[in-house]
Design an enzyme around this catalytic site. Structure first.
Site, mmCIF file in Angstrom:
data_model
loop_
_atom_site.group_PDB
_atom_site.id
_atom_site.type_symbol
_atom_site.label_atom_id
_atom_site.label_comp_id
_atom_site.label_asym_id
_atom_site.label_seq_id
_atom_site.Cartn_x
_atom_site.Cartn_y
_atom_site.Cartn_z
ATOM 1 N N ARG A 1 0.826 -1.222 -0.068
ATOM 2 C CA ARG A 1 -0.056 -0.033 0.264
ATOM 3 C C ARG A 1 1.029 1.247 0.130
ATOM 4 N NH1 ARG A 1 -1.841 -3.481 4.203
ATOM 5 N NH2 ARG A 1 -3.921 -4.365 3.678
ATOM 6 N N LYS B 1 -1.999 -2.083 7.750
ATOM 7 C CA LYS B 1 -3.271 -1.802 8.152
ATOM 8 C C LYS B 1 -3.807 -2.955 9.275
ATOM 9 C CE LYS B 1 -7.707 -1.357 5.661
ATOM 10 N NZ LYS B 1 -8.508 -1.414 4.421
ATOM 11 N N HIS C 1 -2.611 2.114 -5.770
ATOM 12 C CA HIS C 1 -3.002 0.914 -5.546
ATOM 13 C C HIS C 1 -3.100 -0.123 -6.720
ATOM 14 C CE1 HIS C 1 -4.100 -0.689 -1.565
ATOM 15 N NE2 HIS C 1 -5.383 -1.448 -2.476
ATOM 16 N N ARG D 1 -0.369 -2.586 -6.625
ATOM 17 C CA ARG D 1 -0.501 -3.799 -5.597
ATOM 18 C C ARG D 1 -1.744 -4.735 -6.116
ATOM 19 N NH1 ARG D 1 -0.932 -4.871 0.352
ATOM 20 N NH2 ARG D 1 -3.194 -5.283 0.666
ATOM 21 N N HIS E 1 -3.677 -9.619 4.100
ATOM 22 C CA HIS E 1 -5.284 -9.503 4.247
ATOM 23 C C HIS E 1 -5.522 -10.279 5.331
ATOM 24 C CE1 HIS E 1 -5.710 -8.787 -0.267
ATOM 25 N NE2 HIS E 1 -5.920 -7.641 0.418
ATOM 26 N N TYR F 1 -9.066 -11.850 -6.634
ATOM 27 C CA TYR F 1 -8.160 -11.708 -7.601
ATOM 28 C C TYR F 1 -8.433 -12.787 -8.745
ATOM 29 C CZ TYR F 1 -5.789 -8.083 -5.099
ATOM 30 O OH TYR F 1 -5.681 -6.850 -4.539
#
Length: 379
Positions: free
Chosen positions: A236, A261, A326, A329, A352, A361
């Site tokens: 990120r 995150k 982004h 990524r 994640h 994805y």
């Protein structure tokens, strides 16, 4: 001079850009622009207009005005108001909210400090303060003396739904008010308030050839290294800009991502090519603390990185809409999947929390789709 007590002058105009209705920001000086843009990730750069803009659907006028006022901006939006036709004005029933009472404003400041202590992100705090201020002003208008589920429902109906604000904004309002209720130690249940689901859009993904052409079109060493790092590590932008020199573990071939995150540390990939580029970059710029430093040794700004990408995309002749930092990524994750990498490893590399997030994805991977046999071909 702190941002909170600074004085800036901004003029807002409205126009359509890439098929979207936007507010464009005109700054009095370049210094004002640089200081403010770094604090507002929602501001995007238009290479065509040579101005920063924000999408109306992501930031209603009253929210944008409230956020800018909180950092000491004088906002001239007279031109925006004058462009509204009588028909447009009649579509929404404008709810005129009173100024926030001094006592409630002080309470809001305490709420902000409480969220800072809870280590909520800067963007979340700014959003929650903005929507909570509106809710408190609504309570003043209605002469309500307490916070409860009924008043949240009424605010949701009278202010958000009646004025046709976005689903994303509606959810932000409810989340912000719930957080304020937690701060005030007020307990209420919002089960009866229906929360609309945001539309699930697939991410924009670049091909490997497009990524290469973007990097080849990036001539500045710092910009090229930053963009290459975002792609090669699936980072990120906030993670890359807060990365320190010591986070590059060249012996193990890994990048250490600190306090990402969800406040989780993780390791991600460090390619041989990016290591060569990093060494060349380090010799030229000699960063002290942060890997990518701006003025006075502070982290490089998000807006400068975004502008560098957009210029490289333009030079590379890529016309695919919606490319952001982004996107690099997203492209990293998709290309790993297409190379046969187990999705559980991709989840770890991206940081994640849930595999469901990473599964998106599989919907944008060309190889995965190509390997599915069409039933018509078997008839």
């Amino acid at each position: 001079m702190s941002m909170r007590h600074a004085s800036f002058h901004i003029k807002l105009t409205t126009a359509s850009y890439k098929g979207h209705s936007c507010y464009f920001l005109h700054f009095d000086s370049m210094n004002d622009q640089n200081m403010l843009v770094s604090a507002f990730p929602s501001f995007k750069w238009s290479t065509h207009h040579k101005l920063y803009y924000v999408l109306k659907k992501h930031k209603p006028l009253h929210v944008l005005f409230s956020e800018l006022r909180r950092v000491g901006c004088y906002v001239d939006y007279s031109e925006v108001i004058s462009k509204r036709t009588p028909v447009q004005a009649a579509v929404k029933k404008v709810l005129h909210l009173p100024e926030l009472a001094l006592k409630k404003a002080k309470k809001l400041d305490q709420f902000e400090r409480w969220m800072l202590e809870k280590r909520l992100s800067k963007n979340t705090i700014t959003t929650y303060i903005g929507v909570t201020a509106l809710f408190l002003r609504y309570l003043q208008l209605k002469r309500a003396t307490e916070i409860n589920a009924l008043w949240v429902q009424r605010f949701n109906h009278d202010y958000v739904i009646q004025q046709n604000y976005s689903i994303s904004y509606q959810n932000q309002c409810i989340n912000g008010i719930k957080k304020y209720a937690e701060f005030c130690e007020v307990d209420f249940v919002l089960d009866s308030l229906e929360r609309p689901q945001k539309p699930k859009k697939l991410p924009i993904v670049l091909t490997k050839e497009e990524v290469k052409s973007i990097l080849d079109a990036t001539h500045n060493t710092k910009h090229k290294t930053l963009l290459a790092l975002l792609y090669s590590g699936g980072l990120r932008i906030g993670e890359a800009l807060t990365m320190q020199v010591t986070d590059v573990d060249s012996k193990r071939g890994l990048l250490f991502v600190r306090s990402a995150k969800g406040r989780k540390d993780r390791y991600t990939l460090l390619s041989t090519k990016i290591l060569i580029l990093l060494r060349h970059y380090y010799k030229q710029y000699q960063p002290k603390t942060y890997l990518f430093e701006g003025r006075n040794g502070m982290p490089y700004s998000n807006s400068s990185a975004r502008e560098a990408l957009l210029k490289s995309v333009q030079r590379a002749g890529i016309t695919k809409p919606g490319i952001t930092l982004h996107t690099l990524r997203h492209s990293f994750a998709t290309h790993l999947l297409e190379n046969g990498t187990d999705i559980r490893y991709i989840q770890e590399l991206l940081g994640h929390k849930s595999p469901k997030t990473t599964m998106i994805y599989t919907h944008v991977s060309n190889d995965c789709l190509k390997n599915i046999k069409n039933p018509l071909d078997e008839l």
